[in-house]
Design an enzyme around this catalytic site. Structure first.
Site, PDB file in Angstrom:
ATOM      1  N   GLU A   1      -4.902  11.559  29.994  1.00 30.41           N
ATOM      2  CA  GLU A   1      -5.715  12.784  29.948  1.00 30.41           C
ATOM      3  C   GLU A   1      -7.151  12.335  30.196  1.00 30.41           C
ATOM      4  O   GLU A   1      -7.795  11.805  29.292  1.00 30.41           O
ATOM      5  CB  GLU A   1      -5.607  13.436  28.561  1.00 30.41           C
TER       6      GLU A   1
ATOM      7  N   CYS B   1     -13.938  17.575  27.988  1.00 30.33           N
ATOM      8  CA  CYS B   1     -13.291  17.280  29.268  1.00 30.33           C
ATOM      9  C   CYS B   1     -13.126  18.567  30.066  1.00 30.33           C
ATOM     10  O   CYS B   1     -13.336  18.592  31.271  1.00 30.33           O
ATOM     11  CB  CYS B   1     -11.954  16.609  29.046  1.00 30.33           C
TER      12      CYS B   1
HETATM   13  P1  NAP Z   1     -13.794   6.199  27.118  1.00 27.86           P
HETATM   14  O1  NAP Z   1     -15.033   5.409  27.083  1.00 27.86           O
HETATM   15  O2  NAP Z   1     -12.850   5.996  28.225  1.00 27.86           O
HETATM   16  O3  NAP Z   1     -13.077   5.981  25.719  1.00 27.86           O
HETATM   17  C1  NAP Z   1     -11.832   6.566  25.410  1.00 27.86           C
HETATM   18  C2  NAP Z   1     -11.008   5.567  24.646  1.00 27.86           C
HETATM   19  O4  NAP Z   1     -10.630   4.517  25.532  1.00 27.86           O
HETATM   20  C3  NAP Z   1     -11.761   4.907  23.492  1.00 27.86           C
HETATM   21  O5  NAP Z   1     -10.865   4.676  22.438  1.00 27.86           O
HETATM   22  C4  NAP Z   1     -12.224   3.607  24.113  1.00 27.86           C
HETATM   23  O6  NAP Z   1     -12.464   2.586  23.180  1.00 27.86           O
HETATM   24  C5  NAP Z   1     -11.064   3.264  24.998  1.00 27.86           C
HETATM   25  N1  NAP Z   1     -11.399   2.386  26.119  1.00 27.86           N
HETATM   26  C6  NAP Z   1     -12.594   2.218  26.728  1.00 27.86           C
HETATM   27  N2  NAP Z   1     -12.475   1.327  27.727  1.00 27.86           N
HETATM   28  C7  NAP Z   1     -11.181   0.926  27.743  1.00 27.86           C
HETATM   29  C8  NAP Z   1     -10.443   0.017  28.535  1.00 27.86           C
HETATM   30  N3  NAP Z   1     -11.009  -0.645  29.556  1.00 27.86           N
HETATM   31  N4  NAP Z   1      -9.139  -0.129  28.274  1.00 27.86           N
HETATM   32  C9  NAP Z   1      -8.540   0.547  27.278  1.00 27.86           C
HETATM   33  N5  NAP Z   1      -9.190   1.412  26.477  1.00 27.86           N
HETATM   34  C10 NAP Z   1     -10.495   1.610  26.722  1.00 27.86           C
HETATM   35  O7  NAP Z   1     -14.088   7.755  27.120  1.00 27.86           O
HETATM   36  P2  NAP Z   1     -15.019   8.514  26.130  1.00 27.86           P
HETATM   37  O8  NAP Z   1     -16.410   8.339  26.625  1.00 27.86           O
HETATM   38  O9  NAP Z   1     -14.728   8.158  24.735  1.00 27.86           O
HETATM   39  O10 NAP Z   1     -14.516  10.014  26.330  1.00 27.86           O
HETATM   40  C11 NAP Z   1     -15.020  10.813  27.309  1.00 27.86           C
HETATM   41  C12 NAP Z   1     -14.045  10.959  28.463  1.00 27.86           C
HETATM   42  O11 NAP Z   1     -12.786  11.431  27.974  1.00 27.86           O
HETATM   43  C13 NAP Z   1     -14.519  11.988  29.428  1.00 27.86           C
HETATM   44  O12 NAP Z   1     -14.297  11.581  30.740  1.00 27.86           O
HETATM   45  C14 NAP Z   1     -13.660  13.207  29.089  1.00 27.86           C
HETATM   46  O13 NAP Z   1     -13.573  14.133  30.122  1.00 27.86           O
HETATM   47  C15 NAP Z   1     -12.379  12.555  28.730  1.00 27.86           C
HETATM   48  N6  NAP Z   1     -11.530  13.453  27.922  1.00 27.86           N
HETATM   49  C16 NAP Z   1     -10.404  13.964  28.490  1.00 27.86           C
HETATM   50  C17 NAP Z   1      -9.604  14.840  27.777  1.00 27.86           C
HETATM   51  C18 NAP Z   1      -8.354  15.412  28.373  1.00 27.86           C
HETATM   52  O14 NAP Z   1      -7.527  15.939  27.635  1.00 27.86           O
HETATM   53  N7  NAP Z   1      -8.163  15.340  29.672  1.00 27.86           N
HETATM   54  C19 NAP Z   1      -9.952  15.182  26.468  1.00 27.86           C
HETATM   55  C20 NAP Z   1     -11.118  14.641  25.923  1.00 27.86           C
HETATM   56  C21 NAP Z   1     -11.898  13.758  26.670  1.00 27.86           C
HETATM   57  P3  NAP Z   1     -13.949   2.184  22.745  1.00 27.86           P
HETATM   58  O15 NAP Z   1     -14.541   3.381  22.115  1.00 27.86           O
HETATM   59  O16 NAP Z   1     -13.715   1.096  21.791  1.00 27.86           O
HETATM   60  O17 NAP Z   1     -14.664   1.771  23.989  1.00 27.86           O
END
Ligand code: NAP
Length: 441
Positions: A209, A243
């Site tokens: 997602e 998102c």
């Molecule tokens: P993020 O930086 O990708 O973090 C999401 C999760 O992934 C965190 O637990 C993060 O851990 C982990 N993560 C980061 N880098 C990783 C890697 N290389 N490998 C594995 N895990 C990794 O995203 P965010 O800034 O927290 O969230 C915002 C994004 O989520 C936006 O793009 C938003 O649109 C999307 N989102 C999508 C939905 C949906 O249902 N489609 C819902 C909500 C949000 P750390 O915090 O430890 O880095």
């Protein structure tokens, strides 16, 4: 967590799975109902943790706790029905589909809805009979611990729900562990690609997602005042860090000026401030990095020729506050045209007609949600059919509730959470076929 602690947690989750898979749906539902009940009881303190850690307005944090409890109850109430044997009608013999759990799952979750995102992943899977490991976002560690505590307090056997305090990099590495059978990630494209590559390498199912760049189409026959109100809510809800959100407003020429004037007035009058204060309309972004990145995306767009109708910069005050912003004159090649803007920044486009609106809406690598505003519902449905996303809402911004599936296409990911579809992602849909003596083979 030290590597040996993570290893012990995975071992415990696997051990728990062998017992949990044998429990009845009633037992699983009873646990989930208890968790939901505790969440509601502790709404005030849990909501404060959310606001403290990621800056959501306190009223919205409370609403998130209620929504999360509703999702958990929904799977407790409906899981057994969703997972009942499905009879088939084959040419020969008799057959049915039996749903069974697959094992230990890893969920990697984002900070923007610290309870809701976890509820979407954990509740259906615990109802299925799987056990879950949750690697939450690093900036919401207290929410992560509080979630695990709720399960403990509700009496969940050790290993049914486990919080892992590890980095994203370590979560990706963990996907290789033989004891883990599937992985779900909600987050950025980069994190999704990292998890999915590892899942592919080790032949494991994944659900992603990811981000979005939802279009919000306003047609000439729309109720403009209603569309404006929803555009404001849809853009600033969760301080703009959703998102699904009103990211690209696409208005047809004949009503564009009226819409823009009203939208600008409302955004300009928002009360920006302390997210704990009930009178605040817009709080800070989740982190210093977040506001620096958003301001940079705006700057790069302006440098490339975009115009700022409102705001455009971070606010000159302590905290990660971005001014409510409207960008116009956006063109392909500009940052704001292609990238997801995670905060209170709306992109405004005017187009000739409906066809141009659909074309622009689809000119995105993302495919999460979208909206169409029109008084003609049949027209809205025809347009919805042509929009290349996982969800389209007519006369409403993209929204969520327990019984509606949630997910995207294109670079917004694959698979679905919520509703009946969400419980089917990590199950073995096993065919059981019974031969009759009269069958030809
Ligand atoms: P993020 O930086 O990708 O973090 C999401 C999760 O992934 C965190 O637990 C993060 O851990 C982990 N993560 C980061 N880098 C990783 C890697 N290389 N490998 C594995 N895990 C990794 O995203 P965010 O800034 O927290 O969230 C915002 C994004 O989520 C936006 O793009 C938003 O649109 C999307 N989102 C999508 C939905 C949906 O249902 N489609 C819902 C909500 C949000 P750390 O915090 O430890 O880095």
């Amino acid at each position: 967590m030290a590597p040996e602690d993570v290893d012990a947690a995975v071992a415990q989750a696997e051990k728990a799975f062998h017992a949990w898979r044998k429990t009845t749906y009633e037992v699983r539902a009873a646990l989930l109902h208890k968790v939901a009940g505790l969440m509601r009881k502790k709404k005030g303190s849990l909501a404060k943790l959310i606001t403290l850690e990621m800056g959501k307005l306190i009223a919205q944090a409370e609403a998130e706790i209620v929504l999360s409890a509703d999702i958990i109850d929904y799977y407790a109430d409906n899981g057994a029905r969703f997972l009942a044997d499905k009879p088939l009608n084959p040419q020969y013999g008799k057959a049915f589909i039996r749903y069974s759990p697959v094992g230990v799952l890893l969920g990697v979750e984002p900070w923007n809805f610290p309870f809701y995102q976890v509820a979407r992943f954990a509740a259906p899977n615990i109802m299925v009979g799987n056990t879950v490991l949750v690697k939450h976002a690093s900036i919401v560690p207290q929410c992560a611990v509080a979630l695990e505590d709720l399960f403990k307090e509700a009496g969940a056997p050790a290993g049914v729900y486990t919080n892992l305090l590890i980095s994203g990099k370590r979560a990706t590495a963990l996907v290789a562990d033989e004891r883990i059978k599937g992985v779900a990630l909600t987050g950025s494209e980069e994190a999704g690609a990292s998890i999915a590559a590892q899942a592919g390498k080790y032949l494991k199912k994944s659900v992603l997602e990811l981000g979005g760049n939802d279009a919000f189409i306003v047609l000439e026959d729309a109720d403009i005042d209603k569309a404006v109100e929803w555009a404001v809510v849809g853009r600033i809800n969760n301080n703009g860090e959703c998102c699904v959100a009103v990211k690209r407003i696409i208005a047809v020429e004949s009503i564009a000026d009226e819409f823009l004037e009203k939208f600008k007035n409302k955004l300009a009058n928002l009360k920006v401030g302390d997210p704990m204060a009930p009178e605040t309309d817009l709080g800070p972004l989740s982190s210093e990095e977040a506001v620096v990145q958003l301001a940079d995306q705006v700057k790069r767009s302006v440098d490339a020729g975009a115009k700022v109708l409102l705001g455009g910069k971070r606010l000159d005050r302590p905290g990660a506050f971005m001014a409510p912003t409207i960008l116009t004159d956006l063109k392909p090649g500009m940052a704001a045209y292609h990238e997801e803007l995670f905060g209170p920044v709306a992109s405004f486009y005017r187009v000739k007609d409906e066809q141009a609106a659909i074309k622009l809406a689809n000119d995105s690598n993302f495919g999460l949600g979208g909206s169409v505003f029109t008084r003609d519902i049949e027209r809205g449905k025809r347009i919805a059919d042509q929009i290349d996303t996982g969800m389209v809402f007519i006369n409403h911004p993209t929204w969520t509730q327990a019984d509606l599936p949630f997910g995207g296409t294109k670079r917004s990911g694959y698979g679905r959470e919520l509703s009946e579809l969400g419980i089917e992602e990590f199950v073995n849909k096993k065919l059981i076929r019974i031969s009759e003596l009269t069958d030809p083979f």
